[in-house]
Structures are given as C-alpha cells and as structure tokens.
Design an enzyme around this catalytic site. Structure first.
Site, PDB file in Angstrom:
ATOM      1  N   ARG A  46      70.543 -36.424  28.654  1.00  0.00           N
ATOM      2  CA  ARG A  46      69.326 -35.649  28.868  1.00  0.00           C
ATOM      3  C   ARG A  46      69.493 -34.651  30.002  1.00  0.00           C
ATOM      4  O   ARG A  46      70.219 -34.878  30.969  1.00  0.00           O
ATOM      5  CB  ARG A  46      68.130 -36.548  29.144  1.00  0.00           C
ATOM      6  CG  ARG A  46      68.100 -37.193  30.510  1.00  0.00           C
ATOM      7  CD  ARG A  46      66.785 -37.936  30.734  1.00  0.00           C
ATOM      8  NE  ARG A  46      66.786 -38.664  31.997  1.00  0.00           N
ATOM      9  CZ  ARG A  46      65.781 -39.417  32.421  1.00  0.00           C
ATOM     10  NH1 ARG A  46      64.696 -39.540  31.698  1.00  0.00           N
ATOM     11  NH2 ARG A  46      65.860 -40.054  33.580  1.00  0.00           N
ATOM     12  N   HIS A  86      56.200 -41.109  26.679  1.00  0.00           N
ATOM     13  CA  HIS A  86      57.038 -41.616  25.609  1.00  0.00           C
ATOM     14  C   HIS A  86      57.420 -43.062  25.877  1.00  0.00           C
ATOM     15  O   HIS A  86      57.321 -43.558  27.009  1.00  0.00           O
ATOM     16  CB  HIS A  86      58.278 -40.742  25.405  1.00  0.00           C
ATOM     17  CG  HIS A  86      59.160 -40.612  26.605  1.00  0.00           C
ATOM     18  ND1 HIS A  86      58.875 -39.744  27.649  1.00  0.00           N
ATOM     19  CD2 HIS A  86      60.321 -41.232  26.944  1.00  0.00           C
ATOM     20  CE1 HIS A  86      59.818 -39.831  28.570  1.00  0.00           C
ATOM     21  NE2 HIS A  86      60.702 -40.728  28.172  1.00  0.00           N
ATOM     22  N   ASP A  99      58.706 -38.671  32.380  1.00  0.00           N
ATOM     23  CA  ASP A  99      59.902 -38.749  33.215  1.00  0.00           C
ATOM     24  C   ASP A  99      59.562 -38.434  34.674  1.00  0.00           C
ATOM     25  O   ASP A  99      58.907 -37.430  34.968  1.00  0.00           O
ATOM     26  CB  ASP A  99      60.969 -37.782  32.703  1.00  0.00           C
ATOM     27  CG  ASP A  99      61.616 -38.266  31.417  1.00  0.00           C
ATOM     28  OD1 ASP A  99      61.636 -39.493  31.190  1.00  0.00           O
ATOM     29  OD2 ASP A  99      62.091 -37.423  30.637  1.00  0.00           O
ATOM     30  N   HIS A 150      55.736 -43.865  29.562  1.00  0.00           N
ATOM     31  CA  HIS A 150      55.898 -43.114  30.797  1.00  0.00           C
ATOM     32  C   HIS A 150      56.193 -41.648  30.513  1.00  0.00           C
ATOM     33  O   HIS A 150      56.603 -41.276  29.411  1.00  0.00           O
ATOM     34  CB  HIS A 150      57.045 -43.695  31.624  1.00  0.00           C
ATOM     35  CG  HIS A 150      58.402 -43.529  30.994  1.00  0.00           C
ATOM     36  ND1 HIS A 150      58.809 -44.272  29.904  1.00  0.00           N
ATOM     37  CD2 HIS A 150      59.434 -42.683  31.289  1.00  0.00           C
ATOM     38  CE1 HIS A 150      60.031 -43.900  29.549  1.00  0.00           C
ATOM     39  NE2 HIS A 150      60.434 -42.932  30.371  1.00  0.00           N
TER      40      HIS A 150
END
Length: 324
Positions: free
Chosen positions: A297, A280, A131, A129
């Site tokens: 993150r 990723h 983000d 996917h």
C-alpha cells in the site's frame, strides 16, 4: 443520492475507459486503464472523480511494480513516507508499506495469533477503521495492490461514511454535528496479566487526537460520519456510558450492509479509496487456509479534518500535521 451534487454532475469521460458501479452506495470497477503506463490528465481526472463519487474504485489485472505503484500515487497526491515500516517493506521504496498475514506484532510481543486477536478485538465492530485515524491528519487516500492472495477468503470490505451520515434521522444528525471524539491508538486493547510489552509500546508511542464526530469533506462538501471501531475512544463531554452507547449506535449505522461493498482480491488487483469518507475491514476468514496474502500500500498525505462548525481537529499527543 448521498454524493455532493457538484461531484455527481461533474462526469469525466475518456474513450475506452468505463466506470462500473458495483454496489448501491459505494464501490466501482474501472476498466480500460493500464496503471503501469503513464496516465494522461483526462484519465487522472476520471479516476479522481470516480473515487470522490464512489469512495473506493477497483482495477483488475494490473502489472505494477513498486516504482509503478508510487508513480500512480504521485498523480493523485503526495505519498506518505513512514518512519518505521518494518523489516518486510521493500528496500529502496520508503513510500510503500508491505503487509502480510503473519500478524508480525503478535510474535514480536510474545503472543500467538489467537491471543493477539482476542486482546485487540473486544467487540465485533473493533476491526473497522480508517488508516491512521488517530493522527491529527489521517491520510487522504490509500492505494492497495495485491501481490499474492489465498485461493479463497481474504476479501476486504469498505463502508461509505457519507451515506451513513445521510441515512441518520434529522434529529440525530443535528445532535452529532456538534460533537467531537477522542481517537486513540490501541483503544480497547486488553493487557496481559503479566508484563505486556505491547501495552508498554502503546504507552511509549501513544497517538491521540480529538476529531469532529462529523467532518466536512474538503473536496465534495459532504458531511461524513467520522467514526470507526478501531480508534475512537469516547465522545468528548459525555459520560462513559452515554459515549459508549452512542458510538456503538453510530458505528453500527456506518457498517450497515447497504452502505458497504466487499471486494474479492486477485493477484494484480488494485483498490484506491478515499480514506476521509470510508472505513474498511481487513479480512479474518483466510488465515486457516495456509496460503499467503501479500499486499502493498501507498498512502497519500491528508489534511486536518474540519467539523460542521469550522473547527479543526486537535492533536493531543504523538501526532503533528504533516510530520510522520
């Protein structure tokens, strides 16, 4: 060479700083930079150019706290503030999202981990996917740092979507250039036969956008194969069997080993990737180890993707450009 020519030729140099490619099409390690200290303009330009060229860059041995993490992010864009970060995100830092391998949604909705994964991952490609790809304006980039990692396992893998597009045959590139696809939160989730609280949540908080299947990168001009296994529902205008077969072929193309890089995390490691040009895969090989994996993150606000014909993505429900 899959990188746009103007990007490849514009090489920034800073004394003591080195960009070391780690795979043929994607990934580079940057040494000689202390992210905890203020970054001068030359270093920022070098890192930005390296991210555009190599799609994901890695730093090791960094001693960043939450404030330092946000300060680094602000040198490259505007951090996203998530309205619902969850109880485990650090108080006072709304720009940071903390993820730990507690698979908290499983417990929150009454499922054990194995059932949760079974219902979410209906194919081997499901976990790949970008983000927040169901939004009409997915984040431009993500900066992820490791606080605690298991002694082994827990690696993350990225794929270069510009290289994947360039690796298609010319007739296939011409075919996909004009297509658009629906990206939807919760694609492929298999509801429980009894009342399913998570299925209700997906319906109540659904996010859907129609994106070009090939987007033009706003900074490099590269054509990017905008597919993934996590959000893409179907190709608009095609029958369901046609759409399924083509999407499977394209996602398999995107994650071919030669277009990927795998990173071994250590405490203090930082990965900075272009969310517009990569997908990723979060790790699934370490939960049995019994050691925590705690990551933080920050995502940078992105723009609305634009296709080869200049047509932008369109929101369907639950998403609005610039509003989180």
């Amino acid at each position: 060479m899959t990188t746009h020519r103007t990007t490849a030729d514009r090489t920034e140099r800073v004394e003591g700083v080195e960009v070391k490619p780690v795979a043929g099409h994607i990934g580079a390690e940057i040494t000689g930079v202390d992210l905890a200290k203020p970054l001068d303009d030359g270093v920022v330009a070098l890192i930005r150019q390296a991210v555009l060229r190599w799609k994901v860059v890695f730093f090791r041995g960094q001693e960043l706290d939450h404030a330092g993490h946000i300060a680094v992010a602000r040198r490259f864009g505007e951090p996203v503030v998530l309205p619902h970060r969850g109880p485990h995100s650090p108080p006072g830092f709304p720009e940071i999202e903390t993820t730990a391998d507690r698979l908290e949604l499983a417990g929150r909705y009454g499922m054990e981990r194995d059932e949760w994964l079974h219902r979410r991952r209906h194919t081997l490609l499901r976990g790949w996917h970008c983000d927040y790809g169901a939004r009409v304006d997915p984040p431009a980039a993500t900066i992820l740092r490791a606080e605690t990692v298991p002694p082994y396992g827990g690696d993350t893998t990225w794929a270069n979507l510009a290289a994947a597009y360039a690796g298609l045959s010319a007739p296939v590139r011409a075919f996909v250039d004009g297509l658009r696809a629906e990206h939807r939160l919760g694609v492929g989730y298999q509801p429980r036969p009894v009342d399913d609280a998570y299925a209700h949540r997906l319906l109540d908080q659904q996010v859907v956008s129609v994106h070009p299947l090939v987007r033009v990168h706003p900074e490099t001009g590269e054509r990017v194969l905008f597919v993934n296994g996590y959000y893409v529902e179907e190709i608009v205008g095609l029958s369901r069997p046609e759409s399924t077969a083509i999407l499977e072929m394209l996602v398999e193309q995107a994650v071919r080993p030669e277009y990927t890089v795998r990173f071994r995390w250590e405490p203090g490691s930082v990965a900075f990737w272009d969310n517009r040009a990569t997908i990723h895969l979060a790790p699934g090989d370490h939960t049995h180890v019994g050691s925590p994996r705690i990551m933080h993150r920050v995502m940078l606000a992105g723009d609305v993707p634009v296709g080869v014909d200049g047509t932008p993505s369109e929101p369907v429900t639950g998403t609005e450009a610039g509003r989180w």
